[in-house]
Design a protein around this motif. Sequence first.
Motif, PDB file in Angstrom:
ATOM      1  N   UNK A 105      -8.665  -8.519  -1.923  1.00 23.99           N
ATOM      2  CA  UNK A 105      -8.736  -9.303  -3.175  1.00 23.99           C
ATOM      3  C   UNK A 105      -7.649 -10.368  -3.192  1.00 23.99           C
ATOM      4  N   UNK A 106      -6.444 -10.002  -2.706  1.00 22.86           N
ATOM      5  CA  UNK A 106      -5.392 -11.009  -2.624  1.00 22.86           C
ATOM      6  C   UNK A 106      -5.803 -12.147  -1.694  1.00 22.86           C
ATOM      7  N   UNK A 107      -6.318 -11.801  -0.508  1.00 21.65           N
ATOM      8  CA  UNK A 107      -6.711 -12.840   0.447  1.00 21.65           C
ATOM      9  C   UNK A 107      -7.761 -13.781  -0.146  1.00 21.65           C
ATOM     10  N   UNK A 108      -8.667 -13.234  -0.922  1.00 21.08           N
ATOM     11  CA  UNK A 108      -9.737 -14.056  -1.504  1.00 21.08           C
ATOM     12  C   UNK A 108      -9.234 -14.971  -2.614  1.00 21.08           C
ATOM     13  N   UNK A 109      -8.054 -14.654  -3.172  1.00 21.63           N
ATOM     14  CA  UNK A 109      -7.485 -15.465  -4.259  1.00 21.63           C
ATOM     15  C   UNK A 109      -6.146 -16.093  -3.867  1.00 21.63           C
ATOM     16  N   UNK A 110      -5.808 -16.065  -2.585  1.00 22.31           N
ATOM     17  CA  UNK A 110      -4.468 -16.467  -2.139  1.00 22.31           C
ATOM     18  C   UNK A 110      -4.115 -17.909  -2.482  1.00 22.31           C
ATOM     19  N   UNK A 111      -5.139 -18.788  -2.596  1.00 22.35           N
ATOM     20  CA  UNK A 111      -4.859 -20.188  -2.923  1.00 22.35           C
ATOM     21  C   UNK A 111      -4.212 -20.340  -4.298  1.00 22.35           C
ATOM     22  N   UNK A 112      -4.299 -19.292  -5.118  1.00 20.26           N
ATOM     23  CA  UNK A 112      -3.723 -19.359  -6.464  1.00 20.26           C
ATOM     24  C   UNK A 112      -2.211 -19.120  -6.463  1.00 20.26           C
TER      25      UNK A 112
ATOM     26  N   UNK B 223       0.849  -1.187   0.000  1.00 20.50           N
ATOM     27  CA  UNK B 223       0.000   0.000   0.000  1.00 20.50           C
ATOM     28  C   UNK B 223       0.888   1.241   0.000  1.00 20.50           C
ATOM     29  N   UNK B 224       0.425   2.281  -0.676  1.00 19.87           N
ATOM     30  CA  UNK B 224       1.227   3.487  -0.810  1.00 19.87           C
ATOM     31  C   UNK B 224       0.344   4.647  -1.246  1.00 19.87           C
TER      32      UNK B 224
ATOM     33  N   UNK C 176      -6.154   1.512   6.212  1.00 19.89           N
ATOM     34  CA  UNK C 176      -6.296   0.057   6.187  1.00 19.89           C
ATOM     35  C   UNK C 176      -7.709  -0.384   5.808  1.00 19.89           C
ATOM     36  N   UNK C 177      -8.712   0.354   6.245  1.00 24.69           N
ATOM     37  CA  UNK C 177     -10.089  -0.056   5.957  1.00 24.69           C
ATOM     38  C   UNK C 177     -10.437   0.116   4.473  1.00 24.69           C
ATOM     39  N   UNK C 178      -9.568   0.786   3.718  1.00 23.64           N
ATOM     40  CA  UNK C 178      -9.786   0.950   2.277  1.00 23.64           C
ATOM     41  C   UNK C 178      -8.891   0.036   1.437  1.00 23.64           C
ATOM     42  N   UNK C 179      -8.276  -0.953   2.049  1.00 22.69           N
ATOM     43  CA  UNK C 179      -7.345  -1.830   1.335  1.00 22.69           C
ATOM     44  C   UNK C 179      -8.095  -2.931   0.579  1.00 22.69           C
ATOM     45  N   UNK C 180      -8.740  -2.516  -0.480  1.00 17.92           N
ATOM     46  CA  UNK C 180      -9.534  -3.424  -1.314  1.00 17.92           C
ATOM     47  C   UNK C 180      -8.651  -4.457  -2.000  1.00 17.92           C
ATOM     48  N   UNK C 181      -7.491  -4.047  -2.464  1.00 16.29           N
ATOM     49  CA  UNK C 181      -6.594  -4.957  -3.170  1.00 16.29           C
ATOM     50  C   UNK C 181      -6.045  -6.044  -2.247  1.00 16.29           C
ATOM     51  N   UNK C 182      -5.797  -5.695  -0.984  1.00 15.46           N
ATOM     52  CA  UNK C 182      -5.331  -6.719  -0.056  1.00 15.46           C
ATOM     53  C   UNK C 182      -6.423  -7.755   0.175  1.00 15.46           C
TER      54      UNK C 182
ATOM     55  N   UNK D 161      15.011 -15.994  -7.365  1.00 11.72           N
ATOM     56  CA  UNK D 161      14.692 -16.747  -8.589  1.00 11.72           C
ATOM     57  C   UNK D 161      13.189 -16.836  -8.807  1.00 11.72           C
ATOM     58  N   UNK D 162      12.508 -15.719  -8.573  1.00 12.84           N
ATOM     59  CA  UNK D 162      11.064 -15.662  -8.731  1.00 12.84           C
ATOM     60  C   UNK D 162      10.697 -14.647  -9.811  1.00 12.84           C
ATOM     61  N   UNK D 163       9.564 -14.882 -10.439  1.00 11.73           N
ATOM     62  CA  UNK D 163       9.002 -13.937 -11.396  1.00 11.73           C
ATOM     63  C   UNK D 163       7.621 -13.529 -10.885  1.00 11.73           C
ATOM     64  N   UNK D 164       7.381 -12.239 -10.750  1.00 11.62           N
ATOM     65  CA  UNK D 164       6.136 -11.750 -10.174  1.00 11.62           C
ATOM     66  C   UNK D 164       4.993 -11.893 -11.171  1.00 11.62           C
ATOM     67  N   UNK D 165       3.942 -12.594 -10.737  1.00 13.18           N
ATOM     68  CA  UNK D 165       2.793 -12.823 -11.605  1.00 13.18           C
ATOM     69  C   UNK D 165       1.726 -11.743 -11.466  1.00 13.18           C
ATOM     70  N   UNK D 166       1.593 -11.183 -10.268  1.00 10.65           N
ATOM     71  CA  UNK D 166       0.549 -10.173 -10.082  1.00 10.65           C
ATOM     72  C   UNK D 166       0.913  -9.237  -8.931  1.00 10.65           C
ATOM     73  N   UNK D 167       0.659  -7.944  -9.155  1.00 11.76           N
ATOM     74  CA  UNK D 167       0.809  -6.927  -8.120  1.00 11.76           C
ATOM     75  C   UNK D 167      -0.576  -6.580  -7.572  1.00 11.76           C
ATOM     76  N   UNK D 168      -0.676  -6.548  -6.249  1.00 15.22           N
ATOM     77  CA  UNK D 168      -1.881  -6.060  -5.583  1.00 15.22           C
ATOM     78  C   UNK D 168      -1.473  -4.772  -4.864  1.00 15.22           C
ATOM     79  N   UNK D 169      -1.893  -3.628  -5.375  1.00 13.73           N
ATOM     80  CA  UNK D 169      -1.446  -2.337  -4.850  1.00 13.73           C
ATOM     81  C   UNK D 169      -2.650  -1.500  -4.419  1.00 13.73           C
ATOM     82  N   UNK D 170      -2.660  -1.105  -3.152  1.00 10.98           N
ATOM     83  CA  UNK D 170      -3.667  -0.168  -2.667  1.00 10.98           C
ATOM     84  C   UNK D 170      -3.066   1.224  -2.643  1.00 10.98           C
TER      85      UNK D 170
END
Length: 222
Positions: free
Chosen positions: A53-60, A8-9, A45-51, A31-40
Amino acid sequence: MKTAVYHFTNSDGIRYQKIIDEFKEYAKTKDLSIDEFFIDKTTLEYQHVEFNRFLSTSEQFDVLIVKDFYHICKKTLKCLSILKELLDKGIKIYSLKDGEIKFCNADFDKPLKVATYSRHWRPSVMSKPFVPLKTDILNLFVNKETNWFVVDQYYDECSDEKYNSQLQLMKLLENKDKYDLIIVNSLQELNHRTALFIKILYELNLDIYSLQEGLIRIARSD
């Protein structure tokens, strides 16, 4: 491994791009390649929609990278709860600044020299007995359930939640080389704010056992 970044920033332009580049460079060191950025784009904190969203898709994802654990949550216990939930899903968590947190099994049979620490906020005439009671509970647990030995016991009664009010904790830090382990009732008694909690962990450089949350240790990822 499928890798996500959360941050967040309220920065934009060049400063924002610099943050993104830092994550990319760090990922390369692992040795990692970033697949997706979640940026708020807010520090609220109460406006961290992207976080969320990450939690809801974290199993991926197999890996999560953050700048520091403060970006997971500003409150210690909620931060640790989220970290443990993600780790239990098998997600590796890296922090550019804070390294790695691990939740481990405690060795109750090993003879360890321990110090106990308790803290109570906003003491009053009615609440003061709670701190000695917390200390007694820790001492009883060590004596009944472990092969550990209590060397010293520390406790703070604080009228506020400021770090510099924890005078006994400062004394514990001065004496840390005397102990193998620190035991507390709850990890938030070290500090309820994530950033200061992590700072204290590094200053102690010891495992912490909590009656409520279990054993925790931290190590820099570099």
